[in-house]
Design an enzyme around this catalytic site. Structure first.
Site, PDB file in Angstrom:
ATOM      1  CD  GLN A  12      -3.080   0.760   2.237  1.00  0.00           C
ATOM      2  OE1 GLN A  12      -3.124  -0.306   2.841  1.00  0.00           O
ATOM      3  NE2 GLN A  12      -3.899   1.751   2.514  1.00  0.00           N
ATOM      4  CB  SER A  92       2.873  -4.691   3.740  1.00  0.00           C
ATOM      5  OG  SER A  92       1.757  -4.569   4.589  1.00  0.00           O
ATOM      6  CG  LEU A  93      -1.664  -5.488  -0.585  1.00  0.00           C
ATOM      7  CD1 LEU A  93      -2.886  -6.287  -0.200  1.00  0.00           C
ATOM      8  CD2 LEU A  93      -2.022  -4.215  -1.309  1.00  0.00           C
ATOM      9  NE  ARG A 117      -2.846  -7.747   5.137  1.00  0.00           N
ATOM     10  CZ  ARG A 117      -2.078  -6.698   4.832  1.00  0.00           C
ATOM     11  NH1 ARG A 117      -2.545  -5.785   3.985  1.00  0.00           N
ATOM     12  NH2 ARG A 117      -0.879  -6.567   5.360  1.00  0.00           N
ATOM     13  CG  HIS A 198       3.095  -3.618   9.191  1.00  0.00           C
ATOM     14  ND1 HIS A 198       2.970  -4.972   8.956  1.00  0.00           N
ATOM     15  CD2 HIS A 198       2.834  -3.011   8.003  1.00  0.00           C
ATOM     16  CE1 HIS A 198       2.656  -5.169   7.689  1.00  0.00           C
ATOM     17  NE2 HIS A 198       2.566  -4.002   7.093  1.00  0.00           N
ATOM     18  CD  GLN A 247       1.317  -9.549   5.897  1.00  0.00           C
ATOM     19  OE1 GLN A 247       0.532  -8.625   5.890  1.00  0.00           O
ATOM     20  NE2 GLN A 247       2.053  -9.868   4.840  1.00  0.00           N
TER      21      GLN A 247
END
Length: 308
Positions: A12, A92-93, A117, A198, A247
């Protein structure tokens, strides 16, 4: 003859209005992915991604499925041209895109999970007043110690030498901003995000992801996929499932991930999807490696010419 590369998928922040449109209009493989996404989600995702408004596209619950779709669309174009992955990782994503490329997740399952999510992370962000900031040029050890001293803030993305993103409450970020030069940092830059991603502020979102993944079929990786949480290859479906939950609140160990890949003999990277963020980070981490970005017809042509 098939040529093999490490696929890396951005997270993102790489989204932009218009992403993926040119590739979809030029390549039926990409167009098909967007059409599939529209059907799965029940609304015209491509219209938001291609026409905006930007405010809607940057919403976490929209940006995440839109980015994944743009990434998988570019992935399918590369695969149709005989370019295959020998390993993969995502920021991440982007880890969901990496898992699609490795055959761990179907695109349909990944898209459904990513939509949930994004919704869960947006809800968690609304409940907690927090944000993120990039701390540039800091000594990582000194930064970690200062975060512990302040409390309520912690490193979230260990991106590259001299680039760490921290996540925390707004009050803690204000305190860190006033003292960041104690770590040797040159700059402290607030990021335009809606929450403290996070970090422990995302615990409710992690639980939502855990529940959602219980009904999703996850297969063992067909190629090595390096996890954000461990910076190492994950070998089984069970590991993948646990890491996807972890994560959401854990730090993204991107610099370690790339360093470990290079140590394992992987040094030709393709950033799959919009933007060039990961390419820039990889060049800082390992200047001797080769890196290309493929997200539109121009970069696709440049890549094909480079490897011809």
């Amino acid at each position: 003859m098939k040529k093999s590369f490490v696929y890396v998928f951005p997270g993102q922040g790489s989204q932009s209005v218009g992403m993926g449109e040119e590739l979809a209009r030029a390549c039926p493989e990409a167009k098909g992915v967007w059409e599939q996404a529209n059907t799965i989600l029940g609304f015209d995702l491509s219209a938001v991604a291609w026409q905006g408004p930007e405010e809607e596209l940057t919403r976490t619950d929209v940006a995440q499925p839109a980015l994944l779709t743009a990434e998988v669309a570019a992935l399918k174009v590369l695969e149709s041209r005989g370019v295959c992955a020998s390993a993969a990782a995502g920021h991440s994503l982007g880890e969901y895109g990496a898992l699609v490329s490795a055959g761990c997740l179907s695109f349909a399952d990944a898209l459904t999970a990513v939509r949930l999510r994004g919704e869960a992370m947006q809800a968690a962000a609304t409940e907690s007043a927090g944000g993120m900031a990039a701390v540039l040029g800091a000594d990582p050890t000194l930064l970690e110690a200062l975060c512990r001293e302040i409390g309520g803030v912690s490193p979230a993305n260990l991106n590259a030498p001299g680039q760490v993103v921290v996540s925390g409450t707004n009050d803690a970020l204000d305190m860190l901003e006033s003292r960041h030069k104690e770590t040797g940092a040159r700059r402290f830059v607030r990021l335009k995000v809606s929450g403290a991603f996070h970090s422990t502020a995302m615990l409710p979102a992690a639980e939502a992801v855990r529940n959602a993944l219980q009904s999703v079929e996850i297969r063992d990786p067909g190629i090595p996929v390096y996890a954000n949480v461990t910076a190492r290859e994950q070998a089984t479906a069970s590991e993948v499932r646990d890491n996807l939950v972890a994560q959401v609140t854990a730090r993204v160990r991107w610099q370690e991930t790339i360093e470990n890949m290079v140590a394992d003999g992987l040094d030709r990277f393709v950033e799959v999807g919009p933007g060039t963020v990961l390419a820039g980070l990889i060049r800082k981490i390992t200047p001797v490696s080769s890196i290309w970005s493929v997200g539109d017809t121009t970069t696709l042509k440049e890549f094909e010419e480079a490897i011809a």
